[in-house]
Write a protein that holds these residues in place. Sequence first.
Motif, PDB file in Angstrom:
ATOM      1  N   GLY A  54       0.572  -1.060  -0.002  1.00  0.00           N
ATOM      2  CA  GLY A  54       0.008  -0.005   0.088  1.00  0.00           C
ATOM      3  C   GLY A  54       0.708   1.294  -0.185  1.00  0.00           C
ATOM      4  O   GLY A  54       1.694   1.372  -0.636  1.00  0.00           O
ATOM      5  N   THR A  62       2.211   1.067   7.041  1.00  0.00           N
ATOM      6  CA  THR A  62       1.207   1.093   5.829  1.00  0.00           C
ATOM      7  C   THR A  62       0.332   1.977   6.209  1.00  0.00           C
ATOM      8  O   THR A  62      -0.365   2.003   7.388  1.00  0.00           O
ATOM      9  CB  THR A  62       0.500  -0.138   5.292  1.00  0.00           C
ATOM     10  OG1 THR A  62       1.748  -0.924   4.630  1.00  0.00           O
ATOM     11  CG2 THR A  62      -0.512   0.141   4.276  1.00  0.00           C
ATOM     12  N   SER A  80      -3.339   3.423   6.943  1.00  0.00           N
ATOM     13  CA  SER A  80      -4.435   2.565   7.017  1.00  0.00           C
ATOM     14  C   SER A  80      -5.387   2.616   5.841  1.00  0.00           C
ATOM     15  O   SER A  80      -5.734   3.592   5.450  1.00  0.00           O
ATOM     16  CB  SER A  80      -4.996   3.270   8.297  1.00  0.00           C
ATOM     17  OG  SER A  80      -6.388   2.908   8.641  1.00  0.00           O
ATOM     18  N   GLY A  81      -5.910   1.461   5.451  1.00  0.00           N
ATOM     19  CA  GLY A  81      -7.107   1.266   4.586  1.00  0.00           C
ATOM     20  C   GLY A  81      -6.444   1.135   2.992  1.00  0.00           C
ATOM     21  O   GLY A  81      -6.830   0.920   2.149  1.00  0.00           O
ATOM     22  N   THR A  82      -4.762   1.070   2.964  1.00  0.00           N
ATOM     23  CA  THR A  82      -4.236   0.927   1.573  1.00  0.00           C
ATOM     24  C   THR A  82      -3.427  -0.209   1.284  1.00  0.00           C
ATOM     25  O   THR A  82      -3.070  -0.416   0.168  1.00  0.00           O
ATOM     26  CB  THR A  82      -3.394   2.267   1.435  1.00  0.00           C
ATOM     27  OG1 THR A  82      -2.259   1.956   2.130  1.00  0.00           O
ATOM     28  CG2 THR A  82      -3.944   3.539   1.460  1.00  0.00           C
ATOM     29  N   SER A  87      -6.906  -4.527   1.740  1.00  0.00           N
ATOM     30  CA  SER A  87      -7.838  -3.447   1.766  1.00  0.00           C
ATOM     31  C   SER A  87      -8.589  -3.407   0.566  1.00  0.00           C
ATOM     32  O   SER A  87      -8.352  -3.842  -0.503  1.00  0.00           O
ATOM     33  CB  SER A  87      -7.133  -2.040   2.068  1.00  0.00           C
ATOM     34  OG  SER A  87      -6.363  -1.761   0.894  1.00  0.00           O
ATOM     35  N   ASN A  88      -9.759  -2.519   0.420  1.00  0.00           N
ATOM     36  CA  ASN A  88     -10.582  -2.305  -0.586  1.00  0.00           C
ATOM     37  C   ASN A  88     -10.283  -1.164  -1.507  1.00  0.00           C
ATOM     38  O   ASN A  88     -10.925  -0.732  -2.535  1.00  0.00           O
ATOM     39  CB  ASN A  88     -11.991  -2.558  -0.407  1.00  0.00           C
ATOM     40  CG  ASN A  88     -12.579  -3.556   0.322  1.00  0.00           C
ATOM     41  OD1 ASN A  88     -12.593  -4.663  -0.095  1.00  0.00           O
ATOM     42  ND2 ASN A  88     -13.034  -3.350   1.577  1.00  0.00           N
ATOM     43  N   THR A  89      -8.959  -0.343  -1.040  1.00  0.00           N
ATOM     44  CA  THR A  89      -8.575   1.028  -1.638  1.00  0.00           C
ATOM     45  C   THR A  89      -7.604   0.818  -2.645  1.00  0.00           C
ATOM     46  O   THR A  89      -6.660   0.028  -2.109  1.00  0.00           O
ATOM     47  CB  THR A  89      -8.187   1.782  -0.530  1.00  0.00           C
ATOM     48  OG1 THR A  89      -9.316   2.239   0.430  1.00  0.00           O
ATOM     49  CG2 THR A  89      -7.971   3.251  -1.513  1.00  0.00           C
ATOM     50  N   THR A  90      -7.713   1.133  -3.987  1.00  0.00           N
ATOM     51  CA  THR A  90      -6.681   0.987  -4.865  1.00  0.00           C
ATOM     52  C   THR A  90      -6.282   2.405  -5.062  1.00  0.00           C
ATOM     53  O   THR A  90      -6.930   3.566  -5.479  1.00  0.00           O
ATOM     54  CB  THR A  90      -7.085   0.797  -6.196  1.00  0.00           C
ATOM     55  OG1 THR A  90      -7.709  -0.766  -5.900  1.00  0.00           O
ATOM     56  CG2 THR A  90      -6.150   0.626  -7.265  1.00  0.00           C
ATOM     57  N   ASN A 136     -12.256   3.330  -3.928  1.00  0.00           N
ATOM     58  CA  ASN A 136     -12.777   2.250  -2.980  1.00  0.00           C
ATOM     59  C   ASN A 136     -14.347   2.038  -3.421  1.00  0.00           C
ATOM     60  O   ASN A 136     -15.178   2.915  -3.400  1.00  0.00           O
ATOM     61  CB  ASN A 136     -12.848   2.844  -1.401  1.00  0.00           C
ATOM     62  CG  ASN A 136     -13.065   1.668  -0.159  1.00  0.00           C
ATOM     63  OD1 ASN A 136     -14.238   1.094  -0.506  1.00  0.00           O
ATOM     64  ND2 ASN A 136     -12.189   1.465   0.399  1.00  0.00           N
TER      65      ASN A 136
END
Length: 312
Positions: free
Chosen positions: A113, A129, A131-133, A137-140, A157
């Motif tokens: 990420g 990393t 958070s969320g990447t 995770s669902n974030t690109t 996302n």
Amino acid sequence: QSFVVNVSGGTAQIFELTANGQVRLYDTSTGTWISVTAPGTVATALAETSFLEATGTKSYTRVDGEVFMLSNKQVWAHNGTGTDWVLLVGSSVTATGMVAADGSLYQNTNSVGVYEYSAVPGFEPTGFTVSGTGPGSNTTVFSIASAGGTLYMMAVNPYTSPLPAVWRYDEASRISAPITDINTYVYSIAVAGDVLCMLATGPGVSGVIGVSEYGLGGRTWIPLTGSNTATGQILVQDGSELYMLAANDNGPFQVWQYSTPGNWTALTGTNTSIKSVSVGTDNSLRMVASNSGGPVQNWLYTGTPGDWSVVK
């Protein structure tokens, strides 16, 4: 060419990234530039992490930082002497982008990420990393940028932001959140000076596809182009000069330089057919184009609107 000014041991250091990818340090005692990269090393980006720390009311001090380069899709930290550089993350991790923000170094990687690295004097270096990447995770994240000491990301996302959007990372809370409307489609982001700009369509943008700058609060964006403008590309030169490839009133695409919101200066005429426009490794503005049906050639902007020279 690009420059960064780092502070080490309270002393300012000037580093330069040359057009051929060499990193050099300015020697104040001799007035010469000294290469700090080994032969064969080609750097594509340079960053430093020294930053201003408040020491009182209207009083600040510059905190020591480190110098980093992006080379061969990996981020390296200068070890402080000669051509010695240290790989920041494992050799299996590749990076597509690197920026510094408020004392931390961020890289957009293939497998971990957006990775944040911080080495504040007096504290142990930390790396993690954003958070969320990361994995799972669902974030690109497509790209990252730094403006005013803040990290921004262009990302998708499927649950919270199904269209490409701009996200702002709050380093204190370590939380990222979209700052564009859910119905805005972002094509690219760029930083001119300390201003974050986006090429997008939808709420926050005037016209079908336009350019806007972030208003630094909530999801407020300030349109920089009018309703009659269709923009195909934005570019930044010298870290501060904003350009776009755009057409007005269904006319031909032209290269424009930004002045103030709604005010742009045309750098090419309506007789010019532009194939592409770019900022070269030497930080010059270039285009591939033909004039009045003539041959397609490489052109270099001279600095005067309408004046381009052919690159032989």
